[in-house]
Design an enzyme around this catalytic site. Structure first.
Site, mmCIF file in Angstrom:
data_model
loop_
_atom_site.group_PDB
_atom_site.id
_atom_site.type_symbol
_atom_site.label_atom_id
_atom_site.label_comp_id
_atom_site.label_asym_id
_atom_site.label_seq_id
_atom_site.Cartn_x
_atom_site.Cartn_y
_atom_site.Cartn_z
ATOM 1 N N LYS A 10 -8.402 20.795 -25.057
ATOM 2 C CA LYS A 10 -9.873 20.146 -24.843
ATOM 3 C C LYS A 10 -9.991 18.621 -24.934
ATOM 4 O O LYS A 10 -8.935 18.204 -25.682
ATOM 5 C CB LYS A 10 -10.760 20.986 -25.900
ATOM 6 C CG LYS A 10 -10.804 22.530 -25.480
ATOM 7 C CD LYS A 10 -11.858 23.040 -26.824
ATOM 8 C CE LYS A 10 -12.094 24.641 -26.375
ATOM 9 N NZ LYS A 10 -13.076 25.153 -27.497
ATOM 10 N N TYR A 50 -17.894 28.508 -19.811
ATOM 11 C CA TYR A 50 -18.519 29.362 -21.015
ATOM 12 C C TYR A 50 -19.961 30.230 -20.839
ATOM 13 O O TYR A 50 -20.737 30.267 -21.867
ATOM 14 C CB TYR A 50 -18.905 28.131 -22.058
ATOM 15 C CG TYR A 50 -17.823 27.732 -22.526
ATOM 16 C CD1 TYR A 50 -16.874 28.502 -23.384
ATOM 17 C CD2 TYR A 50 -17.283 26.337 -22.844
ATOM 18 C CE1 TYR A 50 -15.786 28.259 -24.150
ATOM 19 C CE2 TYR A 50 -16.361 25.631 -23.308
ATOM 20 C CZ TYR A 50 -15.555 26.769 -23.982
ATOM 21 O OH TYR A 50 -14.163 26.203 -24.639
ATOM 22 N N ASN A 113 -12.428 21.984 -31.419
ATOM 23 C CA ASN A 113 -11.291 22.923 -32.089
ATOM 24 C C ASN A 113 -10.247 22.684 -31.292
ATOM 25 O O ASN A 113 -9.202 23.545 -31.155
ATOM 26 C CB ASN A 113 -11.891 24.068 -32.336
ATOM 27 C CG ASN A 113 -12.177 24.893 -31.075
ATOM 28 O OD1 ASN A 113 -12.004 24.309 -29.943
ATOM 29 N ND2 ASN A 113 -12.634 26.365 -31.346
ATOM 30 N N HIS A 116 -8.377 26.042 -26.024
ATOM 31 C CA HIS A 116 -8.845 27.364 -25.553
ATOM 32 C C HIS A 116 -7.817 28.187 -24.988
ATOM 33 O O HIS A 116 -6.794 27.704 -24.795
ATOM 34 C CB HIS A 116 -9.793 27.036 -24.468
ATOM 35 C CG HIS A 116 -10.319 28.229 -23.654
ATOM 36 N ND1 HIS A 116 -11.212 29.097 -24.111
ATOM 37 C CD2 HIS A 116 -9.793 28.858 -22.563
ATOM 38 C CE1 HIS A 116 -11.487 30.031 -23.135
ATOM 39 N NE2 HIS A 116 -10.651 30.003 -22.321
ATOM 40 N N GLU A 127 -10.739 33.457 -15.506
ATOM 41 C CA GLU A 127 -10.677 31.868 -15.749
ATOM 42 C C GLU A 127 -9.687 31.069 -14.885
ATOM 43 O O GLU A 127 -9.814 30.103 -14.471
ATOM 44 C CB GLU A 127 -10.226 31.789 -17.280
ATOM 45 C CG GLU A 127 -11.713 32.178 -18.195
ATOM 46 C CD GLU A 127 -11.231 32.096 -19.451
ATOM 47 O OE1 GLU A 127 -10.103 31.800 -19.907
ATOM 48 O OE2 GLU A 127 -12.136 32.427 -20.318
HETATM 49 P P1 IDP Z 1 -12.635 30.954 -29.023
HETATM 50 O O1 IDP Z 1 -12.659 29.528 -28.539
HETATM 51 O O2 IDP Z 1 -11.850 31.098 -30.317
HETATM 52 O O3 IDP Z 1 -12.279 32.259 -28.059
HETATM 53 P P2 IDP Z 1 -15.594 31.502 -28.897
HETATM 54 O O4 IDP Z 1 -16.390 32.255 -29.745
HETATM 55 O O5 IDP Z 1 -15.329 32.305 -27.400
HETATM 56 O O6 IDP Z 1 -14.114 31.059 -29.729
HETATM 57 O O7 IDP Z 1 -16.212 30.327 -28.625
HETATM 58 C C1 IDP Z 1 -15.911 29.584 -27.244
HETATM 59 C C2 IDP Z 1 -15.879 28.003 -28.051
HETATM 60 O O8 IDP Z 1 -17.305 27.424 -28.549
HETATM 61 C C3 IDP Z 1 -15.135 27.654 -29.418
HETATM 62 O O9 IDP Z 1 -13.740 27.411 -29.166
HETATM 63 C C4 IDP Z 1 -15.694 26.415 -29.702
HETATM 64 O O10 IDP Z 1 -15.308 25.277 -29.249
HETATM 65 C C5 IDP Z 1 -17.214 26.491 -29.666
HETATM 66 N N1 IDP Z 1 -17.750 27.347 -30.418
HETATM 67 C C6 IDP Z 1 -17.799 28.624 -31.088
HETATM 68 N N2 IDP Z 1 -18.429 28.888 -32.334
HETATM 69 C C7 IDP Z 1 -19.178 27.795 -32.394
HETATM 70 C C8 IDP Z 1 -20.375 27.358 -33.474
HETATM 71 O O11 IDP Z 1 -20.796 28.222 -34.341
HETATM 72 N N3 IDP Z 1 -20.802 26.070 -33.266
HETATM 73 C C9 IDP Z 1 -20.267 25.093 -32.438
HETATM 74 N N4 IDP Z 1 -19.198 25.541 -31.691
HETATM 75 C C10 IDP Z 1 -18.923 26.642 -31.545
HETATM 76 MG MG MG Z 2 -13.422 32.539 -26.217
#
Ligand code: IDP
Ligand code: MG
Length: 142
Positions: A10, A50, A113, A116, A127
């Site tokens: 990212k 997303y 984070n 992805h 995707e």
């Molecule tokens: P993942 O990337 O670990 O699969 P997902 O729940 O699919 O997690 O969420 C997609 C992305 O959305 C996360 O990687 C992160 O960048 C963002 N995200 C998820 N939960 C939160 C949150 O509680 N606050 C802000 N951003 C979040």
């Molecule tokens: Mg996810």
């Protein structure tokens, strides 16, 4: 099962100069890089990627983040590639990620984070076709 999955470094991972280290982590985990590109996506593409999270309170912040600067997209292949990438990536929230995972090492917060990984083979197919429309098994050599 040999699977294909989509992984992203990212914008925060590219801005922090961690692309090389992250590619190394995936290769060291036994994954093969089948396709790779740097791309700066627009907000509409980010919203589509997303779309399953469209009702979450952080959706707009996430769309703004993923489209703020270039990222690196790749197709990775290997045994259990979907789960392998998610294990190497670590927990969504970097503060909960296991030591040694990418998000533990480089993650800034819940939004930024660093990486992805597709969460299922079915979503990986969707995707991959979104991010690599040029990557068609039917006409490319192995
Ligand atoms: P993942 O990337 O670990 O699969 P997902 O729940 O699919 O997690 O969420 C997609 C992305 O959305 C996360 O990687 C992160 O960048 C963002 N995200 C998820 N939960 C939160 C949150 O509680 N606050 C802000 N951003 C979040
Ligand atoms: Mg996810």
């Amino acid at each position: 099962m040999v699977e294909k999955t989509l992984a992203l470094v990212k914008p925060d991972g590219v801005e922090g100069n961690h692309v090389g280290e992250i590619l190394n982590d995936y290769e060291q985990a036994g994954l093969k890089i089948l396709a790779l590109k740097m791309i700066h996506v627009n907000k509409e593409f980010a919203r589509q990627h997303y779309i399953d999270l469209k009702d979450k309170p952080f959706y707009q912040e996430l769309v703004d983040f993923i489209s703020r600067s270039p990222l690196v997209a790749m197709i990775l292949e290997g045994e259990n590639a979907v789960d392998t990438v998610r294990r190497v990536n670590g927990a969504t929230d970097p503060s909960e990620a296991v030591e040694g995972t990418i998000r533990f090492k480089y993650g800034g917060g819940k939004t930024d984070n660093t990486v992805h990984g597709s969460d299922s083979v079915e979503h990986a197919k969707r995707e991959i076709s979104m991010w690599f429309p040029e990557f068609l098994d039917s006409y490319l050599n192995d």
